[in-house]
Design a protein around this motif. Structure first.
Motif, PDB file in Angstrom:
ATOM      1  N   SER A  40     123.460 -95.772 127.664  1.00  0.00           N
ATOM      2  CA  SER A  40     123.123 -94.450 128.194  1.00  0.00           C
ATOM      3  C   SER A  40     121.925 -93.857 127.458  1.00  0.00           C
ATOM      4  O   SER A  40     121.045 -93.239 128.070  1.00  0.00           O
ATOM      5  CB  SER A  40     124.328 -93.508 128.088  1.00  0.00           C
ATOM      6  OG  SER A  40     125.413 -93.981 128.844  1.00  0.00           O
ATOM      7  N   VAL A  41     121.893 -94.032 126.139  1.00  0.00           N
ATOM      8  CA  VAL A  41     120.739 -93.566 125.357  1.00  0.00           C
ATOM      9  C   VAL A  41     119.503 -94.373 125.732  1.00  0.00           C
ATOM     10  O   VAL A  41     118.407 -93.821 125.923  1.00  0.00           O
ATOM     11  CB  VAL A  41     121.032 -93.685 123.842  1.00  0.00           C
ATOM     12  CG1 VAL A  41     119.764 -93.381 123.029  1.00  0.00           C
ATOM     13  CG2 VAL A  41     122.160 -92.745 123.439  1.00  0.00           C
ATOM     14  N   LEU A  42     119.667 -95.687 125.862  1.00  0.00           N
ATOM     15  CA  LEU A  42     118.529 -96.556 126.161  1.00  0.00           C
ATOM     16  C   LEU A  42     117.922 -96.236 127.520  1.00  0.00           C
ATOM     17  O   LEU A  42     116.691 -96.229 127.673  1.00  0.00           O
ATOM     18  CB  LEU A  42     118.975 -98.014 126.115  1.00  0.00           C
ATOM     19  CG  LEU A  42     117.864 -99.070 126.278  1.00  0.00           C
ATOM     20  CD1 LEU A  42     116.815 -98.922 125.194  1.00  0.00           C
ATOM     21  CD2 LEU A  42     118.462-100.478 126.248  1.00  0.00           C
ATOM     22  N   ILE A  43     118.755 -95.930 128.517  1.00  0.00           N
ATOM     23  CA  ILE A  43     118.230 -95.642 129.848  1.00  0.00           C
ATOM     24  C   ILE A  43     117.458 -94.327 129.848  1.00  0.00           C
ATOM     25  O   ILE A  43     116.504 -94.151 130.617  1.00  0.00           O
ATOM     26  CB  ILE A  43     119.372 -95.623 130.898  1.00  0.00           C
ATOM     27  CG1 ILE A  43     118.818 -95.965 132.293  1.00  0.00           C
ATOM     28  CG2 ILE A  43     120.089 -94.298 130.925  1.00  0.00           C
ATOM     29  CD1 ILE A  43     118.520 -97.405 132.505  1.00  0.00           C
ATOM     30  N   ILE A  44     117.848 -93.385 128.980  1.00  0.00           N
ATOM     31  CA  ILE A  44     117.082 -92.137 128.845  1.00  0.00           C
ATOM     32  C   ILE A  44     115.705 -92.420 128.252  1.00  0.00           C
ATOM     33  O   ILE A  44     114.682 -91.917 128.731  1.00  0.00           O
ATOM     34  CB  ILE A  44     117.854 -91.128 127.967  1.00  0.00           C
ATOM     35  CG1 ILE A  44     119.077 -90.596 128.721  1.00  0.00           C
ATOM     36  CG2 ILE A  44     116.957 -89.965 127.545  1.00  0.00           C
ATOM     37  CD1 ILE A  44     119.990 -89.717 127.890  1.00  0.00           C
ATOM     38  N   VAL A  45     115.678 -93.265 127.216  1.00  0.00           N
ATOM     39  CA  VAL A  45     114.415 -93.582 126.551  1.00  0.00           C
ATOM     40  C   VAL A  45     113.492 -94.376 127.473  1.00  0.00           C
ATOM     41  O   VAL A  45     112.291 -94.095 127.580  1.00  0.00           O
ATOM     42  CB  VAL A  45     114.673 -94.350 125.243  1.00  0.00           C
ATOM     43  CG1 VAL A  45     113.363 -94.790 124.601  1.00  0.00           C
ATOM     44  CG2 VAL A  45     115.461 -93.471 124.270  1.00  0.00           C
ATOM     45  N   THR A  46     114.034 -95.381 128.158  1.00  0.00           N
ATOM     46  CA  THR A  46     113.191 -96.185 129.043  1.00  0.00           C
ATOM     47  C   THR A  46     112.731 -95.383 130.257  1.00  0.00           C
ATOM     48  O   THR A  46     111.627 -95.588 130.771  1.00  0.00           O
ATOM     49  CB  THR A  46     113.925 -97.454 129.507  1.00  0.00           C
ATOM     50  OG1 THR A  46     115.152 -97.083 130.148  1.00  0.00           O
ATOM     51  CG2 THR A  46     114.228 -98.362 128.326  1.00  0.00           C
ATOM     52  N   GLY A  47     113.581 -94.455 130.717  1.00  0.00           N
ATOM     53  CA  GLY A  47     113.145 -93.563 131.791  1.00  0.00           C
ATOM     54  C   GLY A  47     111.966 -92.717 131.341  1.00  0.00           C
ATOM     55  O   GLY A  47     111.028 -92.478 132.114  1.00  0.00           O
ATOM     56  N   GLY A  48     112.006 -92.277 130.080  1.00  0.00           N
ATOM     57  CA  GLY A  48     110.867 -91.547 129.528  1.00  0.00           C
ATOM     58  C   GLY A  48     109.631 -92.419 129.438  1.00  0.00           C
ATOM     59  O   GLY A  48     108.506 -91.961 129.679  1.00  0.00           O
ATOM     60  N   ALA A  49     109.825 -93.697 129.096  1.00  0.00           N
ATOM     61  CA  ALA A  49     108.687 -94.623 129.003  1.00  0.00           C
ATOM     62  C   ALA A  49     108.022 -94.798 130.360  1.00  0.00           C
ATOM     63  O   ALA A  49     106.792 -94.893 130.463  1.00  0.00           O
ATOM     64  CB  ALA A  49     109.154 -95.965 128.464  1.00  0.00           C
ATOM     65  N   VAL A  50     108.822 -94.838 131.431  1.00  0.00           N
ATOM     66  CA  VAL A  50     108.269 -94.928 132.786  1.00  0.00           C
ATOM     67  C   VAL A  50     107.354 -93.733 133.049  1.00  0.00           C
ATOM     68  O   VAL A  50     106.225 -93.870 133.538  1.00  0.00           O
ATOM     69  CB  VAL A  50     109.399 -94.988 133.832  1.00  0.00           C
ATOM     70  CG1 VAL A  50     108.840 -94.840 135.237  1.00  0.00           C
ATOM     71  CG2 VAL A  50     110.170 -96.289 133.712  1.00  0.00           C
ATOM     72  N   ARG A  51     107.828 -92.570 132.700  1.00  0.00           N
ATOM     73  CA  ARG A  51     107.060 -91.343 132.931  1.00  0.00           C
ATOM     74  C   ARG A  51     105.801 -91.307 132.074  1.00  0.00           C
ATOM     75  O   ARG A  51     104.709 -90.970 132.543  1.00  0.00           O
ATOM     76  CB  ARG A  51     107.957 -90.145 132.624  1.00  0.00           C
ATOM     77  CG  ARG A  51     107.318 -88.795 132.874  1.00  0.00           C
ATOM     78  CD  ARG A  51     108.214 -87.691 132.317  1.00  0.00           C
ATOM     79  NE  ARG A  51     107.689 -86.385 132.632  1.00  0.00           N
ATOM     80  CZ  ARG A  51     108.100 -85.623 133.622  1.00  0.00           C
ATOM     81  NH1 ARG A  51     109.046 -86.064 134.424  1.00  0.00           N
ATOM     82  NH2 ARG A  51     107.580 -84.428 133.831  1.00  0.00           N
ATOM     83  N   LEU A  52     105.936 -91.660 130.795  1.00  0.00           N
ATOM     84  CA  LEU A  52     104.825 -91.517 129.848  1.00  0.00           C
ATOM     85  C   LEU A  52     103.727 -92.545 130.061  1.00  0.00           C
ATOM     86  O   LEU A  52     102.592 -92.343 129.631  1.00  0.00           O
ATOM     87  CB  LEU A  52     105.363 -91.604 128.411  1.00  0.00           C
ATOM     88  CG  LEU A  52     106.304 -90.457 128.014  1.00  0.00           C
ATOM     89  CD1 LEU A  52     106.988 -90.760 126.690  1.00  0.00           C
ATOM     90  CD2 LEU A  52     105.535 -89.140 127.930  1.00  0.00           C
ATOM     91  N   THR A  53     104.050 -93.662 130.700  1.00  0.00           N
ATOM     92  CA  THR A  53     103.036 -94.672 130.997  1.00  0.00           C
ATOM     93  C   THR A  53     102.440 -94.482 132.395  1.00  0.00           C
ATOM     94  O   THR A  53     101.645 -95.317 132.848  1.00  0.00           O
ATOM     95  CB  THR A  53     103.631 -96.089 130.898  1.00  0.00           C
ATOM     96  OG1 THR A  53     104.753 -96.195 131.786  1.00  0.00           O
ATOM     97  CG2 THR A  53     104.066 -96.402 129.473  1.00  0.00           C
ATOM     98  N   GLY A  54     102.827 -93.394 133.072  1.00  0.00           N
ATOM     99  CA  GLY A  54     102.323 -93.157 134.420  1.00  0.00           C
ATOM    100  C   GLY A  54     102.832 -94.153 135.436  1.00  0.00           C
ATOM    101  O   GLY A  54     102.159 -94.439 136.426  1.00  0.00           O
ATOM    102  N   SER A  55     104.052 -94.673 135.199  1.00  0.00           N
ATOM    103  CA  SER A  55     104.593 -95.723 136.065  1.00  0.00           C
ATOM    104  C   SER A  55     105.666 -95.217 137.014  1.00  0.00           C
ATOM    105  O   SER A  55     106.388 -96.012 137.617  1.00  0.00           O
ATOM    106  CB  SER A  55     105.178 -96.856 135.192  1.00  0.00           C
ATOM    107  OG  SER A  55     104.231 -97.325 134.272  1.00  0.00           O
ATOM    108  N   GLY A  56     105.785 -93.897 137.141  1.00  0.00           N
ATOM    109  CA  GLY A  56     106.848 -93.344 137.974  1.00  0.00           C
ATOM    110  C   GLY A  56     106.792 -93.792 139.416  1.00  0.00           C
ATOM    111  O   GLY A  56     107.817 -93.894 140.079  1.00  0.00           O
ATOM    112  N   LEU A  57     105.576 -94.040 139.917  1.00  0.00           N
ATOM    113  CA  LEU A  57     105.425 -94.557 141.285  1.00  0.00           C
ATOM    114  C   LEU A  57     104.905 -95.984 141.251  1.00  0.00           C
ATOM    115  O   LEU A  57     104.211 -96.423 142.179  1.00  0.00           O
ATOM    116  CB  LEU A  57     104.485 -93.647 142.087  1.00  0.00           C
ATOM    117  CG  LEU A  57     104.989 -92.209 142.289  1.00  0.00           C
ATOM    118  CD1 LEU A  57     103.950 -91.378 143.028  1.00  0.00           C
ATOM    119  CD2 LEU A  57     106.321 -92.191 143.027  1.00  0.00           C
ATOM    120  N   GLY A  58     105.243 -96.719 140.173  1.00  0.00           N
ATOM    121  CA  GLY A  58     104.837 -98.118 140.075  1.00  0.00           C
ATOM    122  C   GLY A  58     105.402 -98.944 141.208  1.00  0.00           C
ATOM    123  O   GLY A  58     104.767 -99.872 141.704  1.00  0.00           O
TER     124      GLY A  58
END
Length: 330
Positions: A40-58
């Protein structure tokens, strides 16, 4: 003469079938519950990584990655790989939650309440996956992004409670501290939850929109949102410090005082990261660390509150002489 109909045995569900043949140890049960917390913690962090790398619409759409492909394609580049990888991590999270459900169901005697907590995690995972898809369909609307993040924290909440309950019995809860101290813990929970919600307002109006395209932002000034978030953080710190002092005054159990100390340490580290990222232009790496700190802070808040009461395991019944005689005849 009619032949008697053959009797059909009771059909077991897959979970009941496993439970009939496997009994996990208390350590296995607790490890299974902990795996859901970690994921659960990891999915929060990786979800943030998606956002911070501009990959939300990858990935262009959901549940497929493109209209023509279920998985990421070379044309989508590394951002597509990051977004698709985060989607695949949901399956790992589901496996961890599934392990917790199976372990809870297989415990002898069956702990029905613990199993229900496991299933609650499962349904939160499924609903948040759908919410993530809606977020993609809506082009990373900041309100759905915030809802997606808060749902992930709801999952973390249930996972931590399940982990804690896995180490307890099923007897009625017993207070370990006076009533006013428990009320202070509720104040910490409420203000910490408010702090997390205000944090979504900071990210929702800030520059990390999750994609390089023109993504809409929340309609207020990012700096004002950050200042309000900082004020809430100072309130949480003040309450946590008060709790640490009060627990020493009332001579609370050592493990409860240790939880209060842990919360203070996490808050100090989280506050330091927050101020540094604010004054350095919110670099992606520090924002990611701040998201990890947010999850760890919430875990520490919940563990402190849960440590203020206990549920001892029921003492085994002492067999009577009649029970012994009956067992001997059997």
């Amino acid at each position: 003469m009619h032949k008697p109909r053959p009797t059909i045995g009771r059909v077991l569900t897959p979970l009941a079938y496993i439970a009939k043949r496997w009994t996990p140890s208390p350590e296995t049960l607790r490890r299974a519950a902990l795996s859901a917390v970690v994921m659960s913690v990891l999915i929060i962090v990786t979800g943030g990584a998606v956002r911070l790398t501009g990959s939300g619409l990858g990935c262009d759409t959901w549940p497929k990655c493109t209209d023509d492909s279920l998985i990421v394609t070379p044309e989508q580049g590394y951002r597509g790989v990051i977004e698709f990888g985060n989607r695949m991590l949901t399956y790992v999270l589901s496996a961890a939650v599934g392990w917790a459900i199976i372990a809870a169901r297989s415990t002898k005697p069956w702990r029905r309440g613990l199993t229900r907590l496991g299933w609650a995690q499962f349904w939160i995972v499924m609903s948040n996956a759908v919410l993530g898809g809606i977020t993609v369909w809506m082009g990373l609307n900041p309100w759905t992004v915030a809802g997606h993040f808060l749902a992930a924290n709801s999952l973390l909440t249930v996972a931590v409670i399940t982990w804690h309950r896995a180490g307890e019995g099923d007897t009625a809860p017993r207070r370990r501290v006076p009533g006013p101290v428990r009320k202070l813990s509720w104040a910490i929970i409420a203000t910490a939850a408010g702090l997390i919600v205000l944090g979504t307002g900071v990210t929702g109006s800030g520059k990390h929109a999750g994609d390089s395209s023109d993504v809409p932002r929340m309609p207020w000034d990012w700096t004002a949102a950050a200042h309000l978030h900082a004020i809430a953080a100072w309130v949480v710190c003040a309450l946590a410090l008060a709790m640490w002092l009060v627990l020493r005054v009332v001579d609370a159990p050592d493990d409860t005082r240790a939880r209060a100390r842990d919360l203070l340490i996490v808050l100090l580290a989280q506050g330091g990261i927050g101020y540094v990222q604010y004054f350095t232009g919110v670099p992606e790496l520090l924002v990611g660390a701040h998201m990890l700190g947010s999850a760890l802070m919430w875990v520490a808040v919940l563990r402190l509150a849960l440590s203020l009461r206990e549920r001892p395991s029921a003492a085994p019944e002492i067999p009577t002489q009649a029970d012994v005689a009956l067992a001997a005849k059997a």
